[in-house]
Scaffold this active site. Structure first.
Site, PDB file in Angstrom:
ATOM      1  N   ASN A 106      54.219  42.807  30.139  1.00 22.66           N
ATOM      2  CA  ASN A 106      52.776  42.960  29.912  1.00 22.66           C
ATOM      3  C   ASN A 106      52.317  41.888  28.934  1.00 22.66           C
ATOM      4  O   ASN A 106      53.073  41.474  28.053  1.00 22.66           O
ATOM      5  CB  ASN A 106      52.481  44.342  29.319  1.00 22.66           C
ATOM      6  CG  ASN A 106      50.993  44.569  29.100  1.00 22.66           C
ATOM      7  OD1 ASN A 106      50.173  44.249  29.966  1.00 22.66           O
ATOM      8  ND2 ASN A 106      50.633  45.104  27.948  1.00 22.66           N
ATOM      9  N   HIS A 115      49.476  41.222  26.052  1.00 22.08           N
ATOM     10  CA  HIS A 115      48.486  41.920  25.211  1.00 22.08           C
ATOM     11  C   HIS A 115      47.816  40.901  24.286  1.00 22.08           C
ATOM     12  O   HIS A 115      48.522  40.092  23.667  1.00 22.08           O
ATOM     13  CB  HIS A 115      49.168  43.032  24.394  1.00 22.08           C
ATOM     14  CG  HIS A 115      48.187  43.788  23.566  1.00 22.08           C
ATOM     15  ND1 HIS A 115      47.339  44.728  24.107  1.00 22.08           N
ATOM     16  CD2 HIS A 115      47.858  43.696  22.262  1.00 22.08           C
ATOM     17  CE1 HIS A 115      46.547  45.196  23.152  1.00 22.08           C
ATOM     18  NE2 HIS A 115      46.847  44.588  22.028  1.00 22.08           N
TER      19      HIS A 115
HETATM   20  C1  GRF Z   1      43.391  39.782  28.988  1.00 23.25           C
HETATM   21  O1  GRF Z   1      42.869  39.557  27.710  1.00 23.25           O
HETATM   22  C2  GRF Z   1      44.659  40.562  28.877  1.00 23.25           C
HETATM   23  O2  GRF Z   1      45.462  40.197  27.803  1.00 23.25           O
HETATM   24  C3  GRF Z   1      44.114  41.935  28.666  1.00 23.25           C
HETATM   25  O3  GRF Z   1      42.997  42.014  29.537  1.00 23.25           O
HETATM   26  C4  GRF Z   1      42.494  40.719  29.775  1.00 23.25           C
HETATM   27  C5  GRF Z   1      42.563  40.496  31.264  1.00 23.25           C
HETATM   28  O4  GRF Z   1      42.054  39.307  31.667  1.00 23.25           O
HETATM   29  N1  GRF Z   1      45.110  42.946  28.795  1.00 23.25           N
HETATM   30  P1  GRF Z   1      42.297  38.760  33.146  1.00 23.25           P
HETATM   31  O5  GRF Z   1      42.023  39.858  34.148  1.00 23.25           O
HETATM   32  O6  GRF Z   1      43.701  38.247  33.247  1.00 23.25           O
HETATM   33  O7  GRF Z   1      41.284  37.640  33.273  1.00 23.25           O
END
Ligand code: GRF
Length: 209
Positions: A110, A112
């Protein structure tokens, strides 16, 4: 030996998915191959990105199922069918149960958007993470790639990258900088690293069988 089969789970815009697809195209992600993208949101733009890259894409929506268990079973079936060996959560906003995560020990990653253990866990997703970082007044934030277990954002940390918070930042400007300077770099790196390790394990298993 063939590349590691990667499935990516998404919920939204899919910029992290795009970073993975781009790194596959230019060859920095070479030990793994993205073969399936699954979204829990049928309208996610990430699904269009997958289609544009010629990757199989499907929506599996929680509301269609009577329980979280049934929803997760449908996800697991899709992963099994695709032969997924590595699962990457790239902005996937559904929390997965232990029953699910135990099926892929050290095989789910994942991303984050903070330096875990700051601003993480249940409720810290999307812009909320950056709002919390700004409200606290930290001067450095960043992104973390970690293995996924049953604790939200609680699995073993694999990679982290720091990003400066600048005067006048809003949650939106900070989110963008964290994506550009950390997330889109770290996630493909982590995908290649773990894919290489899985390849090595497969080679060792092949030799000993
Ligand atoms: C990213 O900031 C990711 O870290 C978080 O949600 C956002 C998703 O962005 N969990 P995307 O869908 O990859 O543009």
């Amino acid at each position: 030996m063939s590349a590691v089969n990667i499935a990516v789970l998404v919920s939204g815009g899919g910029t992290n998915l795009q970073a993975l697809l781009d790194s596959q195209r230019v060859g920095t992600l070479k030990s793994g191959r993205i073969t399936l993208v699954v979204s829990n949101n049928a309208d996610a733009y990430a699904l269009r990105r997958a289609e544009a890259a010629g990757v199989a894409a499907k929506a599996i929506v929680r509301a269609v199922f009577p329980s979280q268990e049934a929803f997760e079973d449908a996800l697991l079936d899709a992963l099994d069918e695709a032969g997924a060996e590595l699962v990457i959560l790239a902005g996937f906003l559904s929390i997965l149960s232990r029953r699910f995560t135990e099926r892929y020990p050290r095989r789910i990653l994942n991303i984050h958007p903070s330096l875990i253990p700051s601003f993480c866990g249940k409720g810290f997703y999307g812009l909320r993470v950056h709002e919390a970082a700004l409200a606290y007044g930290v001067k450095v934030t960043g992104a973390t790639v970690h293995f996924v277990n049953e604790v939200p954002d609680g699995g073993e940390i694999l990679l982290q990258k720091a990003v400066d918070v600048l005067p006048g930042d809003t949650p939106e400007t900070l989110q963008r900088r964290v994506m550009e300077q950390a997330e889109w770099i770290l996630l493909p790196q982590a995908a290649e690293l773990v894919s290489q390790n899985i390849m090595k394990e497969k080679e060792t298993n092949d030799r000993s069988s």
